[in-house]
Write an enzyme that holds these catalytic residues in place. Structure first.
Site, PDB file in Angstrom:
ATOM      1  N   GLU B  60       0.804  -1.221   0.000  1.00  0.00           N
ATOM      2  CA  GLU B  60       0.000   0.000   0.000  1.00  0.00           C
ATOM      3  C   GLU B  60       0.834   1.267   0.000  1.00  0.00           C
ATOM      4  O   GLU B  60       0.539   2.225  -0.712  1.00  0.00           O
ATOM      5  CB  GLU B  60      -0.956   0.021   1.203  1.00  0.00           C
ATOM      6  CG  GLU B  60      -2.134  -0.946   1.101  1.00  0.00           C
ATOM      7  CD  GLU B  60      -1.794  -2.372   1.475  1.00  0.00           C
ATOM      8  OE1 GLU B  60      -0.642  -2.632   1.896  1.00  0.00           O
ATOM      9  OE2 GLU B  60      -2.672  -3.241   1.341  1.00  0.00           O
ATOM     10  N   HIS B 129     -10.059  -4.806  10.925  1.00  0.00           N
ATOM     11  CA  HIS B 129     -10.762  -4.669   9.644  1.00  0.00           C
ATOM     12  C   HIS B 129     -12.084  -3.907   9.773  1.00  0.00           C
ATOM     13  O   HIS B 129     -12.925  -3.996   8.887  1.00  0.00           O
ATOM     14  CB  HIS B 129     -11.075  -6.055   9.057  1.00  0.00           C
ATOM     15  CG  HIS B 129      -9.921  -6.716   8.382  1.00  0.00           C
ATOM     16  ND1 HIS B 129      -8.876  -7.265   9.060  1.00  0.00           N
ATOM     17  CD2 HIS B 129      -9.641  -6.920   7.060  1.00  0.00           C
ATOM     18  CE1 HIS B 129      -8.003  -7.793   8.195  1.00  0.00           C
ATOM     19  NE2 HIS B 129      -8.456  -7.590   6.990  1.00  0.00           N
TER      20      HIS B 129
HETATM   21  C1  TPP Z   1      -2.087  -4.535   4.414  1.00  0.00           C
HETATM   22  C2  TPP Z   1      -3.177  -5.370   3.886  1.00  0.00           C
HETATM   23  N1  TPP Z   1      -3.550  -5.204   2.601  1.00  0.00           N
HETATM   24  C3  TPP Z   1      -4.542  -5.952   2.092  1.00  0.00           C
HETATM   25  C4  TPP Z   1      -5.181  -6.886   2.854  1.00  0.00           C
HETATM   26  C5  TPP Z   1      -6.292  -7.733   2.261  1.00  0.00           C
HETATM   27  N2  TPP Z   1      -5.811  -9.091   2.087  1.00  0.00           N
HETATM   28  C6  TPP Z   1      -6.051 -10.018   3.022  1.00  0.00           C
HETATM   29  S1  TPP Z   1      -5.334 -11.433   2.669  1.00  0.00           S
HETATM   30  C7  TPP Z   1      -4.677 -10.870   1.241  1.00  0.00           C
HETATM   31  C8  TPP Z   1      -3.832 -11.770   0.402  1.00  0.00           C
HETATM   32  C9  TPP Z   1      -2.612 -12.206   1.131  1.00  0.00           C
HETATM   33  O1  TPP Z   1      -1.927 -13.179   0.449  1.00  0.00           O
HETATM   34  P1  TPP Z   1      -0.716 -13.957   1.093  1.00  0.00           P
HETATM   35  O2  TPP Z   1       0.116 -13.021   1.892  1.00  0.00           O
HETATM   36  O3  TPP Z   1      -0.028 -14.672   0.006  1.00  0.00           O
HETATM   37  O4  TPP Z   1      -1.340 -14.955   2.145  1.00  0.00           O
HETATM   38  P2  TPP Z   1      -2.431 -16.085   1.923  1.00  0.00           P
HETATM   39  O5  TPP Z   1      -3.759 -15.453   2.097  1.00  0.00           O
HETATM   40  O6  TPP Z   1      -2.233 -16.684   0.592  1.00  0.00           O
HETATM   41  O7  TPP Z   1      -2.194 -17.058   3.033  1.00  0.00           O
HETATM   42  C10 TPP Z   1      -5.057  -9.552   1.043  1.00  0.00           C
HETATM   43  C11 TPP Z   1      -4.695  -8.739  -0.125  1.00  0.00           C
HETATM   44  C12 TPP Z   1      -4.791  -6.994   4.199  1.00  0.00           C
HETATM   45  N3  TPP Z   1      -5.397  -7.836   5.037  1.00  0.00           N
HETATM   46  N4  TPP Z   1      -3.776  -6.238   4.682  1.00  0.00           N
END
Ligand code: TPP
Lengths: 320, 325
Positions: B60, B129
């Site tokens: 971000e 959230h």
């Molecule tokens: C700073 C932030 N940006 C966006 C999100 C929304 N979000 C939640 S999970 C996710 C994907 C994360 O992917 P990854 O780190 O690969 O973990 P996974 O869910 O695959 O275990 C996003 C974009 C968030 N929770 N925090």
């Protein structure tokens, strides 16, 4: 490895799998709300890593945390009760699926902001060194988290200050609907460690024994020399990103998911233990029955527990 | 007039502005291939291509800064925050750069950028959230802050925000994306800084914005059954604030209740109450009251979450208090 330990690892993976299958059902019945991210498919990573630690070592992770807290030894009952938002939950119903914590067991959460836990792990490593304790920290996060500044800032600090932290990337290939190749300039993620002259490893995250080995080695390095390590475990999530994301949306095909399921980490370890005669078909059955009972009891416990009292709203905002 | 959902109205606004000005582009997490985490950008990548609808890694601070940098040299970015909770990671770029570059450079830059996405709580998402950050952005000179409550305002205000030559924080609501309303087709602009009377009444003024308008209207309907006519005012833009519409209403009703989703301490409602005290003190028959969320991080359990959030009953009770009944 001792037979008992091998069986325990399989048993834990089975517990996590069945626990989450039940949680998914309960979500469908609206007993569980909000965001609920299943670990199904990735069990070997958390279980292998935690099996390589001592009970007083720390583990910290993101919101995909059910498997981690169970592997760290927390009773499934207060975990399920937390998902239900009940007063008996491990976070008193105030955290939910994404915010499980069990400080007593060294499980330090359950964090909702992608990469937010990475500096926290670094800080715990700092405290271990400061207090001259014989402990290590494992910090788990998805491959989506390595693009955040806090990841890079943490790696530099950990290496610069020689902190006993193991950074564990659980690369399940997708951050929500974004495959790694659309988010990362490089594929071999542990390469990032090289910018910080940090030890690194890549491991098959579907094989619990391999995960165990690399984490054990990294923990040893951390304990002896205060050397941090970056590990990439290659794994796959069998379910959607969260309960509100379908299993195979347009970002991946049904064939791909089915192909990956052939490498189910539970089947890999089970087959190996059967082949090595550590398990027999009969003991597998017994384990299944035992786990089923534990999971059902956890759901009953959650169901029959009271919701938090309204006074709880104002509790725990500040420490006394 | 066509009836659209909130998300469709916002989508239409972005599509029309991208059509109108090739310098407008959309960037954020999952905005392209996934069509938006909440489907607000549905179809935009297909229509405008991946050069103008850009998926980012989860970074971000980085992509907010990319947006600001590109605006320094003439582009007009729309930066989607998957939710405003994650904009906290980007605040350095928003506060230190987007909001200040024009001033610090003695007017050499203009930073036409929109940061948009859902703010506030949904259901059972827990403390990290479920944050309503309206007052954070309102506190910063150099930013404009918009928080629409109905689809038509969403469209008209977003179009204005994209055309504005300043950084605009555009706060939507996850739970309101499915709300429906009539939305004018084509060129329809709602100017920033102009509020609207959402319901006329003579007995009390209720000020609310974003999804709290619906709480205020529910309260107004309940009050009407008891013979109390509440006037509901939606400032729509929180900075700059349409003071006049508030003062005019309070001069008529002599009483005021403010409903906001955020926390009470230093909330936007505190600023509004202050302005009313400053400019309509002589017309007030009771202190201005505020209904906000409770002063705690959002708990997960639904019963607690419900208790924390403003609702129509709480507003009705406050109205009765200012009416001394
Ligand atoms: C700073 C932030 N940006 C966006 C999100 C929304 N979000 C939640 S999970 C996710 C994907 C994360 O992917 P990854 O780190 O690969 O973990 P996974 O869910 O695959 O275990 C996003 C974009 C968030 N929770 N925090």
């Amino acid at each position: 490895m001792q037979k008992k330990k091998l069986v325990e690892m399989y048993r834990m993976m089975l517990l996590i799998r069945r626990f989450e299958e039940r949680a998914a059902q309960m979500y469908g019945m609206q007993k569980i709300t909000g965001f609920c991210h299943l670990y199904i498919g990735q069990e070997a990573v958390g279980v292998g890593a935690i099996a390589a630690l001592r009970p007083d070592d720390y583990f910290i992770s993101a919101y995909r945390d059910h498997g981690h807290i169970l592997a760290k030894g927390t009773d499934p009952k207060p975990v399920m009760a937390e998902l239900f938002g009940k007063a008996t939950g491990i976070s008193k119903g105030k955290g939910g699926s994404m915010h499980l914590f069990d400080v007593e067991k060294g499980y330090m959460g359950g964090h909702g902001i992608v990469a937010g836990q990475i500096p926290l792990a670094t800080g715990m490593g700092f405290a271990i060194k400061y207090k001259k304790e014989d402990k290590v920290v494992v910090c788990s996060f998805g491959e989506g988290a390595v693009h955040q500044g806090s990841f890079h800032e943490s790696l530099n600090l950990a290496k610069l200050w020689k902190l006993p932290v193991i950074y564990l990337i659980e690369n399940n290939r997708y951050g929500m609907g974004t495959p790694l190749e659309r988010a990362s300039a490089i594929w071999d993620l542990s390469q990032k460690a090289e910018s910080y002259d940090m030890a690194r490893a890549t491991v098959d995250g579907m094989d619990v024994l391999k995960v165990y080995d690399v984490v054990a080695e990294a923990a040893d390095r951390a304990r002896k020399n205060g050397e941090p390590t970056l590990i990439e475990a290659r794994t796959y999530r069998f379910r959607g990103h969260s309960m509100s994301d379908p299993v195979h949306s347009h970002y991946r095909t049904k064939e791909e998911v089915e192909e990956q399921k052939k490498k189910d980490p539970l089947i890999i370890i089970k087959d190996k233990l059967l082949k090595d005669k550590v398990l027999t078909p009969a003991t597998v059955k017994e384990l299944e029955a035992e786990i089923k009972k534990i999971v059902l009891e956890s759901a009953d416990f959650a169901e029959n527990s009271p919701v938090p009292p309204l006074e709880a709203v104002y509790e725990d905002v500040y420490a006394p | 007039m066509p009836v659209l959902t909130f998300r469709e109205a916002l989508n239409q606004a972005m599509a029309e502005e991208m059509e109108r000005d090739p310098n407008v582009y959309l960037m954020g997490e999952e905005v392209g291939y996934y069509n938006g985490a909440y489907k607000v950008s549905q179809g935009l990548m297909e229509r405008f291509g991946p050069e103008r609808v850009i998926d980012t890694p989860i970074a971000e601070l980085g992509f907010a800064g990319v947006g600001v940098g590109s605006a320094m040299v003439g582009l007009r970015p729309i930066i989607e925050m998957m939710t405003f909770n994650f904009s906290i990671l980007a605040l350095d770029q928003i506060f230190n750069n987007a909001a200040k570059l024009r001033y610090m450079s003695g007017g050499q830059f203009q930073i036409p950028i929109v940061f948009r996405g859902p703010g506030g709580a949904a259901h059972g998402l827990g403390a990290q959230h479920s944050q309503c950050l309206d007052p954070w952005f309102c506190n910063v000179p150099g930013l404009k802050v918009v928080a629409p409550s109905v689809p038509a305002d969403g469209k008209g205000l977003l179009k204005s925000a994209i055309r504005d030559n300043n950084p605009v924080i555009f706060i939507e609501s996850e739970v309101a994306y499915g709300f429906k309303g009539e939305v004018p087709e084509g060129e329809f602009l709602v100017p920033l800084g102009v509020g609207e009377v959402k319901r006329e009444g003579k007995d009390v003024t209720i000020v609310a914005w974003s999804k709290m308008i619906h709480v205020a209207l529910d309260a107004a309907n309940a009050l009407a059954e008891e013979g109390i006519q509440a006037e509901v005012i939606d400032p729509r833009t929180l900075r700059p604030l349409d003071e006049q519409i508030l003062i005019t209403s309070v001069e008529k009703t002599n009483r005021c209740v403010i409903v906001e989703e955020g926390w009470p301490y230093a909330g936007v409602g505190a600023e509004i109450a202050h302005r009313i005290n400053m400019h309509a003190f002589d017309h007030l028959d009771a202190p201005v009251l505020r209904i906000s969320s409770k002063d705690v991080p959002m708990p997960y359990a639904l019963n607690l979450e419900k208790d924390v959030m403003p609702n129509a009953q709480k507003v009705v009770a406050a109205v009765k208090k200012v009416l001394y009944i």
